[in-house]
Design a protein around this motif. Structure first.
Motif, PDB file in Angstrom:
ATOM      1  N   SER A 140      71.809  11.300 104.202  1.00 27.25           N
ATOM      2  CA  SER A 140      71.928  11.926 102.878  1.00 27.25           C
ATOM      3  C   SER A 140      71.597  10.995 101.717  1.00 27.25           C
ATOM      4  O   SER A 140      71.807  11.354 100.553  1.00 27.25           O
ATOM      5  N   ASN A 141      71.082   9.800 102.004  1.00 25.39           N
ATOM      6  CA  ASN A 141      70.718   8.861 100.950  1.00 25.39           C
ATOM      7  C   ASN A 141      69.258   8.437 101.087  1.00 25.39           C
ATOM      8  O   ASN A 141      68.732   8.337 102.209  1.00 25.39           O
ATOM      9  N   TYR A 142      68.621   8.187  99.946  1.00 30.86           N
ATOM     10  CA  TYR A 142      67.256   7.667  99.995  1.00 30.86           C
ATOM     11  C   TYR A 142      67.269   6.247 100.548  1.00 30.86           C
ATOM     12  O   TYR A 142      68.169   5.456 100.253  1.00 30.86           O
ATOM     13  N   VAL A 143      66.244   5.920 101.333  1.00 33.19           N
ATOM     14  CA  VAL A 143      66.220   4.609 101.997  1.00 33.19           C
ATOM     15  C   VAL A 143      65.626   3.522 101.107  1.00 33.19           C
ATOM     16  O   VAL A 143      65.837   2.326 101.350  1.00 33.19           O
ATOM     17  N   PHE A 144      64.857   3.887 100.086  1.00 35.79           N
ATOM     18  CA  PHE A 144      64.191   2.879  99.266  1.00 35.79           C
ATOM     19  C   PHE A 144      65.208   1.980  98.565  1.00 35.79           C
ATOM     20  O   PHE A 144      66.123   2.444  97.889  1.00 35.79           O
ATOM     21  N   ASP A 145      65.025   0.665  98.776  1.00 29.64           N
ATOM     22  CA  ASP A 145      65.857  -0.340  98.123  1.00 29.64           C
ATOM     23  C   ASP A 145      67.346  -0.085  98.361  1.00 29.64           C
ATOM     24  O   ASP A 145      68.185  -0.336  97.490  1.00 29.64           O
ATOM     25  N   ASN A 146      67.660   0.384  99.583  1.00 29.55           N
ATOM     26  CA  ASN A 146      69.032   0.747  99.947  1.00 29.55           C
ATOM     27  C   ASN A 146      69.626  -0.367 100.814  1.00 29.55           C
ATOM     28  O   ASN A 146      69.253  -0.531 101.975  1.00 29.55           O
ATOM     29  N   GLU A 147      70.530  -1.153 100.264  1.00 27.91           N
ATOM     30  CA  GLU A 147      71.071  -2.311 100.970  1.00 27.91           C
ATOM     31  C   GLU A 147      71.789  -1.920 102.252  1.00 27.91           C
ATOM     32  O   GLU A 147      71.706  -2.625 103.265  1.00 27.91           O
ATOM     33  N   ASP A 148      72.508  -0.825 102.240  1.00 30.88           N
ATOM     34  CA  ASP A 148      73.209  -0.380 103.451  1.00 30.88           C
ATOM     35  C   ASP A 148      72.220  -0.016 104.555  1.00 30.88           C
ATOM     36  O   ASP A 148      72.441  -0.319 105.730  1.00 30.88           O
ATOM     37  N   TYR A 149      71.129   0.623 104.172  1.00 30.65           N
ATOM     38  CA  TYR A 149      70.087   0.979 105.150  1.00 30.65           C
ATOM     39  C   TYR A 149      69.401  -0.279 105.683  1.00 30.65           C
ATOM     40  O   TYR A 149      69.095  -0.372 106.874  1.00 30.65           O
ATOM     41  N   PHE A 150      69.189  -1.270 104.829  1.00 23.95           N
ATOM     42  CA  PHE A 150      68.553  -2.518 105.260  1.00 23.95           C
ATOM     43  C   PHE A 150      69.418  -3.236 106.308  1.00 23.95           C
ATOM     44  O   PHE A 150      68.893  -3.912 107.198  1.00 23.95           O
ATOM     45  N   LYS A 151      70.726  -3.093 106.196  1.00 26.99           N
ATOM     46  CA  LYS A 151      71.611  -3.696 107.200  1.00 26.99           C
ATOM     47  C   LYS A 151      71.495  -2.970 108.538  1.00 26.99           C
ATOM     48  O   LYS A 151      71.708  -3.571 109.595  1.00 26.99           O
ATOM     49  N   TYR A 152      71.136  -1.695 108.466  1.00 24.68           N
ATOM     50  CA  TYR A 152      71.063  -0.861 109.667  1.00 24.68           C
ATOM     51  C   TYR A 152      69.752  -1.049 110.422  1.00 24.68           C
ATOM     52  O   TYR A 152      69.720  -1.066 111.652  1.00 24.68           O
ATOM     53  N   ARG A 153      68.655  -1.223 109.702  1.00 26.27           N
ATOM     54  CA  ARG A 153      67.348  -1.232 110.345  1.00 26.27           C
ATOM     55  C   ARG A 153      66.740  -2.627 110.394  1.00 26.27           C
ATOM     56  O   ARG A 153      67.134  -3.534 109.668  1.00 26.27           O
TER      57      ARG A 153
END
Length: 256
Positions: free
Chosen positions: A48-61
């Motif tokens: 439900s969140n955009y991935v661009f410049d997303n610190e939480d997503y960067f930790k995931y991928r």
């Protein structure tokens, strides 16, 4: 699950699957992969969140571009320390050391050269590194410059043992991926989604009024997705015997 937008079309990339995005022009798939990785601005959504410049997503991928060199050592303890210090991510030293032995990458190691590994060795090392991480792996040009089918098979086996990876590659290499992927995404002007065992219609000439449904063409053949042909036209084509039903992976073999 990732929700991806490409040329105003949306498609989903489900969790737990090995998926590859193919294009005749690998730059297309690379640009889309960078959007999915959150590097380029996009409307890609994860949880439900955009991935661009997303610190939480960067930790995931984890994003790997096999045109780049990330590590230049086989010392797992050094890699583990750098990954932890720079990115605060966990690294599996045992997996790394096991894969170093399994792929025999030391044969690619030139100690006298500052860039110790040649282009194929660098790709192998990048994949070993990715497989030793616990993140969602996004890997561009996953088999770049690797010609040894034994090593390709080893990497395919390892990625299959750790399902849930996203790759990109040139469409002409699709035959290498046979028996490996759960879903196939082909992009040109639009998006085409195939299951791992899908067939495709191959014609020796262009089909009138079907330009928007053309998946790929080369100097020999024109490929159309089976379920996009309307039944009346399909029946006429059967009578004229102008096509052949082939595996999606034959696109690669037809280019060899």
């Amino acid at each position: 699950m990732l929700k991806v937008k490409y040329n105003n079309e949306y498609f989903n990339i489900d969790d737990g699957l090995n998926v590859c995005i193919f294009s005749d022009d690998i730059n297309l798939s690379f640009e889309l992969l960078k959007e999915i990785a959150g590097i380029n601005n996009s409307e890609v959504i994860f949880d439900s969140n955009y991935v661009f410049d997303n610190e939480d997503y960067f930790k995931y991928r984890l994003f790997i571009d096999n045109n780049k060199r990330y590590i230049n050592t086989l010392a797992s303890s050094i890699i583990s320390r750098e990954v932890l210090n720079k990115f605060n991510k966990a690294f599996n030293e045992e997996d790394f050391e096991r894969l170093v032995k399994k792929t025999k990458i030391r044969f690619f190691d030139n100690f006298e050269n500052r860039e110790r590994f040649d282009s194929s060795g660098n790709t192998i090392l990048n994949n070993i590194f990715a497989l030793s991480m616990y993140n969602y792996r996004i890997v561009h040009d996953v088999f770049l410059n690797i010609i040894d089918r034994e090593i390709i098979d080893i990497l395919k086996e390892e990625y299959n043992n750790k399902k849930g990876n996203l790759f990109s590659s040139c469409l002409k290499q699709i035959s290498i991926f046979k028996g490996f992927l759960d879903k196939i995404v082909i992009i040109n002007k639009k998006v085409f989604i195939f299951n791992k065992d899908s067939n495709i219609l191959r014609f020796e000439s262009c089909v009138d009024n079907m330009e928007d449904e053309l998946v790929y063409s080369n100097n020999k053949y024109f490929y159309y997705k089976c379920d996009l042909l309307r039944s009346d036209e399909f029946n006429q084509l059967i009578k004229k015997k102008k096509f052949k039903m082939v595996s999606i992976y034959d696109i690669g073999e037809d280019n060899e």
